[in-house]
Design a protein around this motif. Structure first.
Motif, PDB file in Angstrom:
ATOM      1  N   TYR A   1       0.759  -1.632  -0.151  1.00 26.80           N
ATOM      2  CA  TYR A   1      -0.121  -0.030  -0.003  1.00 26.80           C
ATOM      3  C   TYR A   1       0.912   1.201   0.032  1.00 26.80           C
TER       4      TYR A   1
ATOM      5  N   ARG B   1      -2.414   1.947  -7.351  1.00 27.80           N
ATOM      6  CA  ARG B   1      -3.799   1.630  -7.491  1.00 27.80           C
ATOM      7  C   ARG B   1      -3.720   0.472  -8.157  1.00 27.80           C
TER       8      ARG B   1
ATOM      9  N   LYS C   1      -4.260  -3.529  -7.811  1.00 26.43           N
ATOM     10  CA  LYS C   1      -6.154  -3.792  -8.978  1.00 26.43           C
ATOM     11  C   LYS C   1      -5.300  -5.037  -9.740  1.00 26.43           C
TER      12      LYS C   1
ATOM     13  N   ASP D   1      -6.196   7.654  -4.329  1.00 22.64           N
ATOM     14  CA  ASP D   1      -6.410   6.229  -4.454  1.00 22.64           C
ATOM     15  C   ASP D   1      -6.100   5.913  -3.365  1.00 22.64           C
TER      16      ASP D   1
ATOM     17  N   GLU E   1     -10.010   3.842  -2.542  1.00 21.31           N
ATOM     18  CA  GLU E   1     -10.036   2.300  -2.675  1.00 21.31           C
ATOM     19  C   GLU E   1     -10.103   2.039  -1.617  1.00 21.31           C
TER      20      GLU E   1
END
Length: 469
Positions: free
Chosen positions: A305, A310, A314, A456, A460
């Motif tokens: 993270y 992002r 994903k 992001d 998310e």
């Protein structure tokens, strides 16, 4: 021999001492003298330490009548931070001792286990240690500068691409597997007695809250994100509780973790290929000052993270988790310590439990490291001051003693009062104020990389239901 406290204090005499000590360990007959040395003015990244780069030119000979050999050493030194408060903090939590043990003992032990039980597996790379010292009053690690061997850091603003992500996941899975086997089969008393991350979580959370409060203020400054800011504000107590429960849980297996496994704490080496492809040959993991006994998925959450965009998460998160599990179980099984009842399904369940850790720490790290207002991002070795004059040494000693005394008193008060709500409130307000420049930079929108990464992470997390409790 007195250890330098900064790049200004590195001397020819000290360099001759440490290099002669290094040579004596391999060839006691070598004669060595330092001809010249240069210290770079810019400092490497370091919150709890100074990272100093320097080159040393020497003349060496193996015997009295042998010809002179000219050599140049490219070195990196880690010293305690010059700022007194940081020095006291590092000493309090034994950050210097942790890193010293990793370089002088732990990784060598890991590699010995591999060599004996799984010689076909690659060893854990670490910069070659030239000299180390860790006592009550002195700390220094001098290592080879691996940049000269082709290792390089990745751009923290861009984050890791898919190949880099898989390579770093593979590396940390191997380190965790070796650590788990080590903890299960060896005497770990010297490591288990060191402070753990969860032992000073309430200190860390003050910094996290200060940074997140500024983020919430940033979100509330726009009508488009105002409601999201309020939502995060309401969920913050739950996020903190879930984070602490995971870090202090006894239900999850633990091992010695890195503790700060993000983009700038590993270096990539790329293979030479005719078509100039960027094929990763090796990864060097550095900066082990936050290593401790903990939940291994802490490192993985922190990595993914804080150090990826992002779109990478994903598309590649599921593959990364599967690869981590496969590598971890393969190594532990080869070494005779398979972890029972921890299949991929259990790993993914633990991953979901650890999501608050990844979110809170990564938000804090992204803002702290990508902000151009961060005072650590553009540091240089300070110029000599008038207090460096020899005849003012008594004054310097007195001032240092006063600063050290005040820092120790403050640290003692921090730990004695850290359970008091008023103290926490005052500290959080002070931290938030200190981070105000970051808030102003967020609102300006001029730092596109920082704003994109933090938004992001928030969008998310909202889509994943993190703020729904």
């Amino acid at each position: 021999m007195k250890t330098p406290r900064s790049g200004r204090e590195i001397s020819k005499k000290w360099l001759e001492y440490i290099l002669r000590e290094h040579k004596a360990a391999t060839d006691s007959s070598t004669l060595l003298q330092v001809d010249n040395f240069t210290v770079r003015k810019d400092l490497g990244d370091g919150y709890n330490s100074q990272v100093i780069f320097f080159n040393v030119e020497t003349t060496e000979k193996n015997e009295a009548n042998s010809p002179d050999v000219k050599k140049t050493y490219s070195l990196v030194a880690k010293l305690l931070n010059e700022e007194t408060g940081s020095r006291v903090f590092a000493t309090k939590f034994k950050i210097n001792l942790k890193e010293y043990l990793v370089y002088t003992d732990l990784i060598n032990t890991f590699n010995k286990i591999l060599t004996e039980k799984a010689p076909e597996e690659s060893l854990i790379s670490l910069p070659k240690l030239i000299y180390g010292k860790c006592t009550k009053n002195d700390f220094v690690l001098v290592m080879e500068n691996v940049e000269n061997a082709g290792y390089e850091t990745n751009d923290k603003c861009k984050g890791l691409d898919s190949e880099q992500l898989m390579a770093t996941v593979d590396k940390i899975a191997r380190i965790h597997a070796l650590s788990y086997v080590f903890c299960e089969t060896s005497d770990t008393s010297k490591y288990l007695s060191l402070p753990r991350i969860d032992e000073y979580f309430d200190i860390i959370i003050i910094m996290i809250e200060g940074m997140l409060e500024n983020t919430i203020d940033f979100l509330k400054s726009s009508k488009e994100t105002e409601e999201l800011g309020k939502k995060i504000k309401l969920s913050l107590p739950s996020l903190k509780e879930r984070t602490f429960n995971l870090m202090s849980s006894n239900s999850l297996f633990k091992c010695i973790i890195h503790g700060d496994f993000w983009n700038n704490n590993f270096m990539f080496k790329y293979a030479d290929t005719p078509d100039e492809q960027r094929i990763i040959e090796d990864i060097m993991v550095i900066d082990w000052g936050n290593s401790s006994l903990g939940v291994p998925l802490f490192d993985l959450q922190y990595l993914i993270y804080s150090s990826t965009q992002r779109c990478i998460r994903k598309e590649h998160l599921d593959k990364a988790l599967s690869h981590y599990h496969s590598t971890f179980t393969t190594i532990t099984t080869k070494l005779g310590c398979p972890l029972s009842n921890w299949g991929l399904t259990e790993l993914k369940t633990d991953w979901e439990k650890g999501y608050p850790v990844g979110f809170l720490l990564s938000c804090t790290l992204v803002l702290g490291t990508l902000s151009t207002t961060n005072p650590f991002s553009k540091r240089q070795i300070s110029e000599p001051s008038i207090l460096d004059k020899p005849f003012l040494l008594p004054v310097t000693v007195l001032l240092d003693a006063m600063k050290l005394g005040m820092a120790k008193v403050f640290m003692a008060l921090t730990f004695s009062l850290r359970e008091k709500q008023l103290f926490k409130k005052v500290m959080k307000m002070a931290m938030k104020k200190l981070m105000t420049p970051i808030l102003e930079e967020l609102k300006s929108g001029k730092n596109e990389a920082m704003n994109t990464r933090i938004l992001d992470l928030i969008y998310e997390a909202d889509e994943n239901g993190l703020f729904s409790t």
